[in-house]
Write an enzyme that holds these catalytic residues in place. Structure first.
Site, PDB file in Angstrom:
ATOM      1  N   GLY A 125       0.826  -1.196   0.000  1.00 22.09           N
ATOM      2  CA  GLY A 125       0.000   0.000   0.000  1.00 22.09           C
ATOM      3  C   GLY A 125       0.856   1.240   0.000  1.00 22.09           C
ATOM      4  N   SER A 126       0.288   2.340   0.493  1.00 22.03           N
ATOM      5  CA  SER A 126       1.015   3.607   0.485  1.00 22.03           C
ATOM      6  C   SER A 126       0.253   4.623   1.322  1.00 22.03           C
ATOM      7  CB  SER A 126       1.155   4.153  -0.948  1.00 22.03           C
ATOM      8  OG  SER A 126       1.731   3.213  -1.820  1.00 22.03           O
ATOM      9  N   ASN A 127       0.964   5.682   1.693  1.00 19.61           N
ATOM     10  CA  ASN A 127       0.350   6.898   2.212  1.00 19.61           C
ATOM     11  C   ASN A 127       0.700   8.035   1.261  1.00 19.61           C
ATOM     12  OD1 ASN A 127      -0.252   5.564   4.775  1.00 19.61           O
ATOM     13  ND2 ASN A 127       1.908   5.882   5.287  1.00 19.61           N
ATOM     14  N   ASN A 182      -4.986   3.916   1.097  1.00 21.60           N
ATOM     15  CA  ASN A 182      -5.420   2.652   0.497  1.00 21.60           C
ATOM     16  C   ASN A 182      -6.833   2.229   0.834  1.00 21.60           C
ATOM     17  OD1 ASN A 182      -2.167   1.902   1.287  1.00 21.60           O
ATOM     18  ND2 ASN A 182      -2.777   2.075  -0.852  1.00 21.60           N
TER      19      ASN A 182
END
Length: 807
Positions: A244-246, A518
């Site tokens: 995922g990611s921020n 996400n």
């Protein structure tokens, strides 16, 4: 035609007319001739090995990008070529493991899937029909890689020097590698399910039963088909994916300088070709962009230019649908469409296997295809191929070749409106885009690839009741495959037939802030309700599944309450390493510890270690004691049904779920069992329950003594590090193989971008390179180097001599 004359923004960013200037500009870029030496490509390296590549055209940039990447990662690339050629079993044996996309498979499964899925003639035709820029970058990348092999014959790193699998790259190889990336969230992730699909046989037949028997046994152990689907999709990385990611974008209302600011924090693999690679790409007078990319990219996928900065997060959009086929009675390889029979097509493929004795034999495997795509089986989800029904997968990203055009548009964008314009061709396969510009605007958009199936179509085309339940329970979309009107909608507004057009995808621009971690677009900003946009459930829903989303809704307001946002403030907030789930759960656990008079020594030791973690503020810093124990405890306890004292409540999405349900004796017993088991597991691995996180958490690719901070996806720590390949503590501690990777903070001044960023694992996969762990040490020390974008900064940080490559 001068590119600058084509850059006026059109009135509708997603219209076909709007995309015409971009396509024309890219065509011009691919044939620019700026000087007699226009064939030359220059590579200047700066601190930490970042290549600054200058060329006269797109093909030259791709040539330089391939050459530079090979300088740092030639063995990784050569290994990946084995994958896309379907030759892993030939060179490494069929029982070994390899990475395809972001998932590990046995070599034999990779080879069989590649042989079955890849159609070289079709891929070549698709590339030939793509934009001139796309074709130019393909030619350039292949030529640059091969030039590196030619220049360094016999002088490669020890891991691949002289190996028979190190061979020149062909255009067909690059086409296949692109396809692997495209389908890694669809058919590629479910390769084993596709390979396991066999027509039902007589009871005496045992064809293909090894995997199926295993999954049927697992089904018997699952409480429901939904739980089984969750387990199967979790293994495939499609349910509760650790990847995922921020990304945060702040506008002029909230920033100290009145400009836009961006934090991009992708959580991606630390091994394989999905590792990021930093680079700076320049076509003088026409394009100047810096950042990072995964795979064999010759464009910047996350980065910035002088006017805009952008990042991506994996979106919640669905990349494929399954189609429930009603089979012709007595003919299990024929299915009905509108009452008329259609025959499935079988494809038998061969792949080579080298045995322990060195002898090569060929094995065969047969897959089955329908008008929708390949047939698959997922017995744990109740999706079997019987005499009455079968299931086929249709992948929205298969054959997609629009990303080069998208990223060339982003590279030249002057504001977030032009970022939106560049996204309008649906070239970002499976990601959201978060951007900020020098004018102080912040933007969120999910312009990813999503099948065009709206809520009405889902209701009208519902499959059998058990299959329909998989959407809400496991995020798996199954449609009635016996009706032609249940295929994807063909909307003229979409640039790609069958895909949801940008007009029905979520996008918002604000002057305060937007974010994504996400979960879906519903949680972009508390004041954005999305009531005016008819968005399909296949794009996302209003359920918070990621603890990091909850963390951001708590931490971003806290950051804003401290004052106007700056780059150091964003950096400090990210690396505070706050463990949300520990803060919500440990108080209940400690309270229960004080009344548990029958607790074992392990449980008492665990209670003490977790109290130490709580007293220190629940932060996953390298020195944190008790952080490792909480993670090992929560790996198990998070899977206990009904474990929360207060379950998820849509009315309180940030505050729930919370607490531990000690009021239920059965649940409490399982919680204590999870805690005692976690302590035992740590002691068996040779670590005390209160060991400091940094003594345990290390990079998978290096034995260097570099203590890493950060927390796992399940803990809600924004600075996400995880160990997907071999989860859990072992004799070598916790070995991180994914997480915070290329992390950038960007704003703007009068001269252009001001960027501080790092690539956690470094530029190189070569153990002999100084750039394998140099940035890992920066990450461990929470240091953010300034990136050299302007010529004077590049000159100041230059390492060694300028490399001039003549094509």
């Amino acid at each position: 035609m001068p590119i600058s004359s084509l850059s006026a923004p059109p009135p509708r960013p997603w219209s076909a007319l709007a995309l015409l200037p971009l396509v024309m500009a890219l065509s011009a870029c691919s044939s620019l001739s700026l000087a007699p030496s226009s064939k030359d490509v220059t590579i200047v390296r700066t601190t930490y090995g970042i290549p600054h590549i200058t060329a006269a055209d797109v093909e030259g940039l791709a040539f330089g990008a391939a050459y530079a990447h090979a300088q740092d990662n030639i063995c990784q690339s050569a290994d990946h070529l084995m994958t896309v050629r379907g030759q892993r079993s030939l060179h490494l044996g069929e029982s070994g493991m390899g990475i395809m996309g972001v998932r590990a498979f046995p070599n034999a499964q990779i080879d069989a899937f590649i042989a079955a899925h890849m159609d070289d003639a079709r891929l070549a035709a698709l590339w030939a029909a793509s934009s001139p820029a796309n074709q130019a970058q393909a030619r350039g990348y292949v030529a640059g890689y091969n030039r590196y092999l030619q220049d360094h014959a016999g002088k490669l790193p020890a891991a691949c020097n002289g190996k028979p699998w190190v061979q020149p790259m062909s255009l067909a190889d690059l086409y296949r590698a692109t396809e692997v990336i495209q389908v890694q969230a669809g058919a590629g992730a479910l390769a084993d399910a596709i390979l396991a699909a066999k027509p039902p046989q007589n009871s005496a037949s045992k064809v293909g039963l090894t995997l199926i028997d295993k999954e049927v046994n697992a089904l018997n152990e699952e409480s429901s088909q939904v739980a089984g689907a969750q387990a199967a999709l979790r293994e495939a990385g499609l349910w509760e994916s650790p990847l995922g990611s921020n990304a945060w974008a702040f506008g002029k209302d909230r920033t100290a300088n009145g400009k836009g600011m961006l934090l991009g924090n992708p959580h991606f693999p630390w091994v394989g070709t999905s590792r990021f690679y930093q680079m700076h790409l320049t076509i003088p007078g026409h394009m100047d962009v810096m950042g990072a990319s995964i795979g064999w990219a010759s464009v910047v996928q996350i980065g910035f230019n002088k006017d805009v900065a952008w990042s991506h997060t994996v979106s919640t959009g669905k990349r494929f649908t399954l189609h429930e086929l009603a089979l012709v009675p007595g003919q299990a390889t024929h299915y009905l469409i509108d009452g008329k029979p259609e025959a499935m097509q079988s494809k038998t493929v061969r792949y080579a296997v080298r045995g322990a004795d060195g002898q090569v034999q060929h094995k065969e495997h047969t897959v089955w295809h329908t008008r929708f795509g390949p047939v698959l089986v997922m017995p744990r989800a109740g999706l079997n191929w019987t005499a009455q029904v079968a299931y086929a997968l249709k992948d929205a990203n298969a054959g997609g070749l629009r990303s080069t055009d998208t990223y060339m548009g982003l590279a030249r964008a002057r504001n977030v409106a032009e970022v939106q314009q560049a996204l309008g061709n649906l070239g970002t396969a499976w990601v959201n885009t978060i951007a900020a510009d020098r004018h102080g605007q912040a933007m969120y958009a999910d312009m990813s690839v999503v099948p065009d199936v709206d809520a009405a179509a889902l209701a009208r085309c519902a499959p059998s009741k058990p299959a329909a339940a998989l959407l809400g329970g496991a995020g798996l979309v199954v449609l009635n495959g016996s009706r032609s009107d249940c295929d994807w909608r063909q909307d003229p507004a979409s640039p790609v037939p069958g895909l949801t057009p940008p007009t029905r995808m979520p996008m918002v621009t604000r002057s305060d802030w937007v974010h994504n971690s996400n979960d879906s677009f519903f949680y972009t900003h508390p004041e954005v309700t999305w009531t005016d946009t008819p968005i399909s459930p296949l794009v996302g829903d209003d359920v918070v599944r990621r603890p990091r989303t909850r963390s951001e809704w708590l931490e971003i307001p806290e950051l804003l309450n401290k004052g106007k946002v700056t780059l150091p403030a964003m950096q400090a907030q990210l690396f505070e390493n706050r463990n949300l789930m520990a803060r919500l759960l440990i108080p209940d656990l400690i309270a229960a510890c004080t009344t548990n008079t029958s607790a074992s020594d392990d449980i008492r030791s665990g209670c003490a270690a977790l109290k130490t973690f709580a007293d220190a503020g629940y932060r996953n810093h390298a020195e944190a004691k008790g952080a490792v124990l909480f993670r090992e405890f929560w790996r198990t306890a998070s899977q206990i049904p009904g474990v929360y004292r207060e379950p998820f409540n849509k009315a309180r999405p940030v505050d729930t779920p919370t607490g531990l349900k000690f009021s239920d004796a059965a649940t409490a017993s399982k919680i204590w069992e999870a805690l005692g088991g976690a302590v035992k597991k740590m002691r068996d691995a040779g670590f005390a329950p209160d060991v400091a996180l940094g003594q345990v958490q290390r990079a998978i690719f290096s034995d260097a003594d570099i203590a890493l901070h950060g927390g796992d996806e399940i803990e809600g720590v924004l600075n996400n590090l995880g160990d997907r390949g071999r989860p859990g503590i072992g004799q070598r501690g916790i070995r991180i193989d994914y997480g915070t990777s290329y992390v950038q903070t960007v704003t703007f001044d009068e001269q252009g971008p001001v960027a501080q960023a790092l690539l956690t694992y470094g530029q190189s996969t070569n153990p002999a390179s100084p750039h394998q762990t140099d940035q890992l040490r920066l990450y461990a020390a929470k240091q953010w180097p300034s990136l050299p974008f302007h010529p004077q900064d590049i000159a100041r940080q230059r390492l060694g001599e300028t490399l001039v490559l003549k094509r």
